[in-house]
Motif scaffolding. Structure first.
Motif, PDB file in Angstrom:
ATOM      1  N   PRO A 109      32.522 144.331  57.205  1.00 49.27           N
ATOM      2  CA  PRO A 109      32.037 143.317  58.150  1.00 49.27           C
ATOM      3  C   PRO A 109      32.950 143.219  59.371  1.00 49.27           C
ATOM      4  N   PRO A 110      32.406 142.786  60.511  1.00 48.37           N
ATOM      5  CA  PRO A 110      33.228 142.653  61.720  1.00 48.37           C
ATOM      6  C   PRO A 110      34.227 141.505  61.582  1.00 48.37           C
ATOM      7  N   CYS A 111      35.384 141.699  62.146  1.00 50.36           N
ATOM      8  CA  CYS A 111      36.435 140.680  62.146  1.00 50.36           C
ATOM      9  C   CYS A 111      36.590 140.135  63.554  1.00 50.36           C
ATOM     10  N   ARG A 112      37.056 138.906  63.670  1.00 47.10           N
ATOM     11  CA  ARG A 112      37.249 138.294  64.992  1.00 47.10           C
ATOM     12  C   ARG A 112      38.275 139.043  65.830  1.00 47.10           C
ATOM     13  N   CYS A 113      39.112 139.890  65.189  1.00 52.06           N
ATOM     14  CA  CYS A 113      40.107 140.654  65.954  1.00 52.06           C
ATOM     15  C   CYS A 113      39.464 141.807  66.700  1.00 52.06           C
ATOM     16  N   GLY A 114      38.186 142.100  66.417  1.00 47.59           N
ATOM     17  CA  GLY A 114      37.494 143.214  67.054  1.00 47.59           C
ATOM     18  C   GLY A 114      37.360 144.426  66.161  1.00 47.59           C
ATOM     19  N   ASN A 115      38.063 144.434  65.041  1.00 49.52           N
ATOM     20  CA  ASN A 115      37.987 145.545  64.104  1.00 49.52           C
ATOM     21  C   ASN A 115      36.917 145.255  63.047  1.00 49.52           C
ATOM     22  N   ARG A 116      36.771 146.156  62.118  1.00 46.82           N
ATOM     23  CA  ARG A 116      35.829 145.959  61.012  1.00 46.82           C
ATOM     24  C   ARG A 116      36.572 146.138  59.683  1.00 46.82           C
ATOM     25  N   GLY A 117      36.136 145.390  58.672  1.00 45.26           N
ATOM     26  CA  GLY A 117      36.660 145.579  57.328  1.00 45.26           C
ATOM     27  C   GLY A 117      38.121 145.227  57.166  1.00 45.26           C
ATOM     28  N   CYS A 118      38.617 144.236  57.900  1.00 42.67           N
ATOM     29  CA  CYS A 118      40.029 143.846  57.787  1.00 42.67           C
ATOM     30  C   CYS A 118      40.308 143.232  56.420  1.00 42.67           C
ATOM     31  N   LEU A 119      41.527 143.423  55.942  1.00 42.10           N
ATOM     32  CA  LEU A 119      41.916 142.939  54.620  1.00 42.10           C
ATOM     33  C   LEU A 119      41.669 141.443  54.462  1.00 42.10           C
ATOM     34  N   VAL A 120      41.896 140.659  55.508  1.00 42.71           N
ATOM     35  CA  VAL A 120      41.734 139.211  55.408  1.00 42.71           C
ATOM     36  C   VAL A 120      40.300 138.827  55.041  1.00 42.71           C
ATOM     37  N   LEU A 121      39.336 139.673  55.388  1.00 48.07           N
ATOM     38  CA  LEU A 121      37.945 139.386  55.066  1.00 48.07           C
ATOM     39  C   LEU A 121      37.655 139.538  53.577  1.00 48.07           C
ATOM     40  N   TYR A 122      38.533 140.224  52.863  1.00 52.33           N
ATOM     41  CA  TYR A 122      38.355 140.459  51.432  1.00 52.33           C
ATOM     42  C   TYR A 122      39.346 139.670  50.574  1.00 52.33           C
ATOM     43  N   ALA A 123      40.481 139.271  51.181  1.00 53.44           N
ATOM     44  CA  ALA A 123      41.553 138.688  50.366  1.00 53.44           C
ATOM     45  C   ALA A 123      42.080 137.361  50.902  1.00 53.44           C
ATOM     46  N   GLY A 124      41.466 136.795  51.918  1.00 51.14           N
ATOM     47  CA  GLY A 124      41.853 135.475  52.400  1.00 51.14           C
ATOM     48  C   GLY A 124      41.158 134.382  51.589  1.00 51.14           C
ATOM     49  N   ILE A 125      41.593 133.150  51.766  1.00 48.49           N
ATOM     50  CA  ILE A 125      41.007 132.029  51.025  1.00 48.49           C
ATOM     51  C   ILE A 125      39.490 131.922  51.229  1.00 48.49           C
ATOM     52  N   PRO A 126      38.964 132.075  52.450  1.00 50.84           N
ATOM     53  CA  PRO A 126      37.500 131.992  52.591  1.00 50.84           C
ATOM     54  C   PRO A 126      36.761 133.001  51.730  1.00 50.84           C
ATOM     55  N   ALA A 127      37.341 134.201  51.574  1.00 46.88           N
ATOM     56  CA  ALA A 127      36.688 135.216  50.735  1.00 46.88           C
ATOM     57  C   ALA A 127      36.683 134.799  49.264  1.00 46.88           C
ATOM     58  N   VAL A 128      37.780 134.191  48.810  1.00 47.88           N
ATOM     59  CA  VAL A 128      37.861 133.718  47.426  1.00 47.88           C
ATOM     60  C   VAL A 128      36.840 132.611  47.183  1.00 47.88           C
ATOM     61  N   LEU A 129      36.768 131.653  48.093  1.00 51.76           N
ATOM     62  CA  LEU A 129      35.818 130.550  47.948  1.00 51.76           C
ATOM     63  C   LEU A 129      34.383 131.074  47.928  1.00 51.76           C
ATOM     64  N   ALA A 130      34.095 132.021  48.823  1.00 53.56           N
ATOM     65  CA  ALA A 130      32.742 132.562  48.896  1.00 53.56           C
ATOM     66  C   ALA A 130      32.369 133.303  47.608  1.00 53.56           C
TER      67      ALA A 130
END
Length: 405
Positions: free
Chosen positions: A256-277
């Motif tokens: 998925p796209p990240c706000r940094c402009g990249n795609r598939g950043c680690l934070v999208l898979y391992a940050g708190i929002p990802a855990v909650l989701a």
């Protein structure tokens, strides 16, 4: 005596005082004869310097017993007075500020924090931190000129060439602010502004799970994922101050796209929002992180499965960093570290699988100092004490005992 020669003598005296202070800072308690030998000056000169520094409150008779190698005729050890000056750390999170005051021996003088409205701006945050620091100084009878510096933590990357704080999380109040300039103007003290995850790394290296480790990787798993590198005993920042942005390492180019402009950043898979989701469909839409962690610790398989996936994803990234940097220890902090072995176990497994054989057995442990702004504030104070360019010269400008000649 001419004015010129008088000035030269004062400069020589000051240089000798600073050399003596440097020796005591570097080597700990020493006796007068050893100071004379190491400094290359006469014992008479040392005695004169010591008399002045004692009178000014910068050095004291050391409490510890000298070793057997000390000459019995000169057994009185001298050391830098740890209470002669103080260093401060001030750490700002999204909803709080914490101030920590330490003496020159890294011992806590005072530590306190206060909650902040997440909507308030930089000026209100600086004012709140400044008020806390002044209260601590007043309570402990310290003057502002006895504060060597303030290590300030804020979220986000900091451009060392401009001093501008970059964008970290949406709505972050420090983005695009020249934080060091603003803090220095209000505090009237030397200020070093650093990313607060890096200050947590400094604190863990000094007092926590990284004690005694020269090459350390600390990272915090929270809403964002930041890290701090301690290489050969010193904080590593990179060319412009951007080292350690672990959360924006891409783990999937088709992700998925990240706000940094990249795609598939680690934070999208391992940050708190990802855990909650991932867990709310199982644990309930209103379940908070604390309950999820508690239920995972109690053995609920859904939680264990999600944290196993996170550990595997993070561990693969860490394996690459182990190949590159070969840290002795990895310390895991942040709210998600409270998952304990449900997270750390899969992380170690992934590192062993993907890292080279020479580095795959790196020590992976949880942080010891806990959560919250206090940890970064402790790191800010330690950073100032460890990185002040010429601590002896700075200390020599202070007179603790105002009645000293």
């Amino acid at each position: 005596m001419s004015q010129k020669s008088g000035g030269a003598l004062r400069a020589l005296r000051r240089a000798n005082q600073e050399q003596l202070l440097s020796l005591l800072l570097a080597h700990g308690p020493l006796h007068r004869a050893e100071l004379a030998r190491r400094g290359g000056v006469s014992r008479t000169t040392v005695s004169t310097l010591v008399q002045d520094l004692l009178a000014r409150g910068l050095i004291v008779q050391a409490d510890e017993e000298p070793g057997a190698e000390v000459d019995g005729r000169a057994r009185d050890l001298l050391s830098v007075n740890p209470g002669a000056a103080a260093v401060a750390g001030m750490n700002h999170t999204f909803n709080s500020v914490w101030v920590h005051l330490s003496d020159l021996g890294f011992r806590e003088i005072a530590s306190a924090g206060t909650a902040l409205d997440p909507a308030c701006g930089p000026a209100e945050r600086i004012t709140a931190g400044t008020k806390l620091l002044q209260q601590q100084l007043d309570e402990h009878g310290l003057r502002p000129d006895q504060v060597i510096g303030v290590g300030v933590g804020v979220p986000g990357p900091i451009d060392r060439t401009t001093g501008v704080v970059g964008v970290s999380l949406p709505g972050e109040p420090w983005s695009h602010v020249r934080a060091a300039e603003e803090f220095g103007r209000v505090l009237g003290l030397p200020v070093t502004v650093e990313n607060n995850t890096r200050l947590e790394a400094v604190a863990e290296a000094r007092w926590g799970a990284g004690r005694g480790v020269r090459d350390l990787l600390y990272f915090g798993l929270s809403s964002g994922i930041g890290s701090g590198l301690i290489l050969d005993g010193r904080l590593y920042r990179g060319a412009v101050g951007a080292a350690g942005e672990l959360g924006h390492v891409s783990v999937s180019r088709d992700g998925p796209p990240c706000r940094c402009g990249n795609r598939g950043c680690l934070v999208l898979y391992a940050g708190i929002p990802a855990v909650l989701a991932a867990l709310r469909p199982v644990f309930g839409a209103t379940t908070g992180l604390e309950e999820m962690l508690t239920r995972t610790a109690a053995g609920e398989r859904a939680g264990e499965g999600v944290f196993a996936d996170i550990g595997a994803a993070v561990g693969q990234v860490l394996a690459n960093l182990c190949n590159l940097l070969n840290p002795e220890r990895i310390v895991v902090g942040g709210e998600l570290s409270q998952a304990g072995e449900a997270l750390l176990g899969p992380m170690r497994t992934a590192i062993r699988r993907y890292a080279l054989s020479l580095v795959r057995d790196v020590d992976v442990v949880g942080a010891e100092l806990g959560l919250g702004a206090r940890v970064g504030a402790r790191g800010g104070a330690a950073l100032i004490l460890g990185e002040t360019p010429d601590l002896a010269a700075t200390l020599n400008r202070i007179t603790v005992n105002r009645t000293a000649p």
